[in-house]
Every structure is written in C-alpha cells, then in structure tokens.
Design a protein around this motif. Sequence first.
Motif, short mmCIF file in Angstrom:
data_model
loop_
_atom_site.label_atom_id
_atom_site.label_comp_id
_atom_site.label_asym_id
_atom_site.label_seq_id
_atom_site.Cartn_x
_atom_site.Cartn_y
_atom_site.Cartn_z
N PRO A 34 1.72 11.09 -0.78
CA PRO A 34 1.99 10.74 0.67
C PRO A 34 2.39 12.17 1.36
O PRO A 34 3.37 12.80 0.83
CB PRO A 34 2.66 9.72 0.76
N ASP A 45 -2.07 10.96 7.12
CA ASP A 45 -2.57 10.34 6.00
C ASP A 45 -3.63 9.08 6.62
O ASP A 45 -4.93 9.11 6.19
CB ASP A 45 -1.83 9.78 4.86
N LEU A 71 -4.49 8.77 -3.15
CA LEU A 71 -3.42 7.55 -2.60
C LEU A 71 -4.58 6.45 -2.64
O LEU A 71 -5.69 6.78 -2.31
CB LEU A 71 -2.98 7.88 -1.26
#
Length: 605
Positions: A116, A122, A156
Amino acid sequence: MFRSGPWWKGLGASASGSPRRNSILAIATAAALLATGLSFLTPWKLVEARAFDYLSTIAPPTRPGDGPVIVAIDEPSLAEIGLQWPWPRDLHAKLIEALRRAGAKAIGVDIIFAEPSSPAADEALAAALGPDVVLAGDETFIETDHAAQHVRVEPLAMLAATGARTGIASIAPDGDGILRRVPGYRDGFAAQLAEIAGRPAAVPANALIQTFGPSRTYPTVSYYQALDPDNFLPENYFRDRIVMVGLSLQNAPTLSEGGADVHATSFTIRTGRLVAGVEIQATIFDNLAGRLFIGRADAATAMLFVVLGASAGAILVWRQTGWRTLAGFVIAAGALLAGSYLLLRFGRIFAPPLAPTLAMGLVAGAQSARDFAAERRMRQGITRAFSQYLSPALVERLARDPSQLRLGGEVRALTILFCDIRGFTTIAEGMKGDPERLTTLINRLLTPLSEVVMAHGGTIDKYIGDCLMAFWNAPLDDPDHATHAVEAALGMMQALDDLNGELRAEAEARGETPIALRIGIGINTGHCVVGNVGSERRFDYSALGDAVNLASRLEGASKELGVPLVVGQATADQVSERIQLRKLREITVKGRAEPVTVYAPTALD
C-alpha cells in the motif's frame, strides 16, 4: 610377380579394405554416442546456448510493425517530472487515463504494486484501472534446506478487484545469466496483454526467444511525453496500439555495470549492453502473438544431426586422410552450421550444430591419428628395410613418399654393377693365421666402395664374400641410371687408390710389405625383375634376370681383358654422350651364344 614378405603385408592394410571400413564404422558409432552423451551435460548445453545466441542474432527478422510501444521511465522523465522515485500512484493513474484517451488498445504496467501507498493515491490508481490493463506480478521459486516453495507476489487486492489482470513478469535466465527461454507462465505478463489485445496465443513449452535487436529496438517514448501526448507526440500515436510502461533508461547499462530490471539477452554478446525488462516483455509479446519463437529440436532430430555429422566424418576418411580431410572438414562444418542457421531462421527450430560437428571431428581426428600412426610405422619399416641398401638421402625420400615404392616384383630397366676383389684367394691365404685382420681389410675396402655407390644413388643388392652387387633405377626412379652407375664405378676406382695409399703408408710405418688391392667391375643395362625375393621369414630386395647375369660375366671378363672396368653395349649406348668410352672388343660369355661388344672408360687409360 613375387609374393612380398610379412613386413610388406601390413603396408596397405590401413589404406583400404574391410579392416579400415570396420574401424571407421566403429569410430563413427563411438563418436556419435559420445557427442550425444555430452549434449545432456549442463556445461555442454551452455555452449550450445551460446551458439544459439550467435545464430539467432545473425540478420534477425524485422520486429513486427504492430508490436508494443514502450513508455519509458527514463532519465528525461525523471528530470522533467522532478519527483523522487517511486512516483505517487495517482501519477500512474493519470498516465493510464491519458493512454486510454489516446486510443491505446491495451496497457501493460510493468510495475509491481504489492504494498500500500497513500490511500488517496491507491484509490486514484484503482479508479483508473480496468479490463484493458495488465499489472505486473512476480513468482519466485525459493529452495531451502527443509522445503521448496513458490512465492507469488501480486498487486493489492483493491487494484485486482477493478477488473485489471495480473501478469507474471518473472523471467528465468540460463545458468550463464542470459535470458533465452520464453517464460512458461500461462498467466504471464505478455500473454495476458496479448489476450486483452485480441491476439491470444498458447504459451509454448521450452521455446527460445527470438530477439529483434539490441536495447531500444522497440519504439519508445518518455513517460512525461505520454502524460501529454497531444503536445509531445504525433497525432494518434497510441491509436489501437499495445502500450507497455516500465523502467527503460536511454543509456543501456553494460554487463559490468548492471542495474535494476535489466537483463542479458542473446544480443548482449554482440553489444555488451543489457536490455530493460519492459522491452523484454515486448519481445516476448511479439514472440507469442506472432508465433515467432524458436522451438528446440527434439531428441530424435538432435540425434539424427549427430549421426549425420559422424557419417560425414566417416566419408571424409573412408579412403585416406590428408590435407583434403582438413579441407573437407572445414567445408562440412560450415555446411552443418549453415544448415542449423537455415533451420532456425526459416523453420524456427534450433538444432545445435556443435554436437554433429564434434562427432564429425572425432571421427576425422581419430582415423587421421590412426593413419598417421600407420604411416609412421610404415616409414620406420621402410627406413629399416632400405637403410642397408640405399643412401640416407634416398631412404628419407622414399619414407616421405612411399608411393614411389612398388610392392612385390616388377620388371624395370636397371643398370647393374658387380665389383670383385682381384687376387682375394691369395690375400686370404696370406692372412689365414689372422682372420680378424682379413675381415678388417675387407671391411675397409667394401665400406668406401659402398659409400660411393650410395652417393651416386645406387641400391646395394648384396655382398657375396668379397663381391659387391648394386643396381640403379630401383626402388626409386633414376632416368640417368646408366651414367650414375659408370660414374660410381670411376669413383670406386678413386676410393681404391686412396685406400691403397693408406695401406702403403701403414705398412711402411710397420716396416712391412704393403698389400695392393685391386678390383674388377662389370656394368650392364637391361630389363630385370626387381622386388623382395626370399622366404616368408627372410627376404632381400634384389634383382633377377639375364641382364644381371651378363653384368656378372662382364666383371669376370675384366681380368682377361686386362682392364678394371668393363661396360656392356646397352650401358655404352646410354652414356656415350656424357662419358668417353673406348671399344675393347667382342667377347663370348658363358650362357650366351652370340658375342658381346664391351667398352672401357677412357678416363682409366
């Protein structure tokens, strides 16, 4: 024709016949098996891989025009954007959106987003992703003392949930650090991108990568340019194109420098430069989408090539070996290399040329060594057999070119010389109480006489007590054999005078009466049978025939004629222009009904 003795039987054994064929076939079989066995060893595989590097980069095919375009994270972009690496992910989101607006068909981002960053960045990247994007993943094989496992690193979960695909971007170089193999991942980075672009391709097993050039072979634009293509790039530059984003410096590092995400490819051996990972992914894409990869020859095909190489070696040495063998080997090796290249370039199959070349070289080398050893033995045999007949120079000439030696018996024109010591019986009677002195005396006479014969190119046939027999024009050709024989006889007379002078001086020093040695010589020319005469266990190189008998009779007649040297008519006819002769008279010799005219050199008058 005479049957040759045991030594002569071995002369031709290595040159022809069934034993040679059997030997070559055995060597070829062993060479093929050895070369095949070596091809399974890792060091040998790396050598063959290096051969692939050279062959696959000779006039490589043109890069497909519809292949990927690379957006490079390079030096100008790092300077222009001005942010410290790694860049914030919302910047990558802007790039993806700009590429999509510019009409890119598929976008591959060769960056792993496994950890992250800031939540806002993100989320911005996730919002920009979609089914037209492939994100890089990684898979590593880790082997420990207790277990072995695959460690897979993926983007992710929030990024994967957007519909974007994950493609494994891992590559596996060979043992020498050079990347040659198409990654076998079904979900590989390039394979996933090809599927999105509507060009799906099956991932081949154990295939080799066809490279298209050195670093920066693919069309490449800087990252900052792709962020604003309307201002920095031609119109519709990305329209319907596959775009790959990744690190690609303008100055490709060398092998010694190394760097992040750069690898050695087959082209590195020519340029010394490493290639960026994103450009390697573009190469893999074209290999898969265009089916341009190169397959490896299966075991049967590779073995067939080895057998062909061994067979070519056998053909090269089937009859004999020599400089033609070397020339043939070079030509055949070139043909194998050319065949391997043509099969690679047009058949897209790599059949390594080294193992077949090795098999061919082993056959040619082994048989050449056998022939060399056989020739050496033959030369040694010739030297031993003829050193007692010929001068060292002639023996060496015969050993260098054994083809001048005719085996067995043959009919040849010879000039024959017989030399006998006059009054030998009286001399022997006077020395009957000292046989050693007699032997020494005979040897002192025959030694210089023999040296004169050999110095004039004669062959000493035999010693018969106090008699010496020699002939010219065998085993080596001598067109002036008659002249050389008469010149040798004159030289023998001079050697006799020199020896008598030595004996006289020695006798006077001892206060004894000197012994004056005299010789008689008969010379005749004619056709004779010459060859090895004798038994299987013992034989001599000798001449037989009427001309030999007449030469012996002329030597005997020299005593009655009162001259030391008598020359027959046939010899006189051949030497008259070079040596002055005087006619003696006609004589009748034993065994002949008609008289014979004889001559003597005027030099002896």
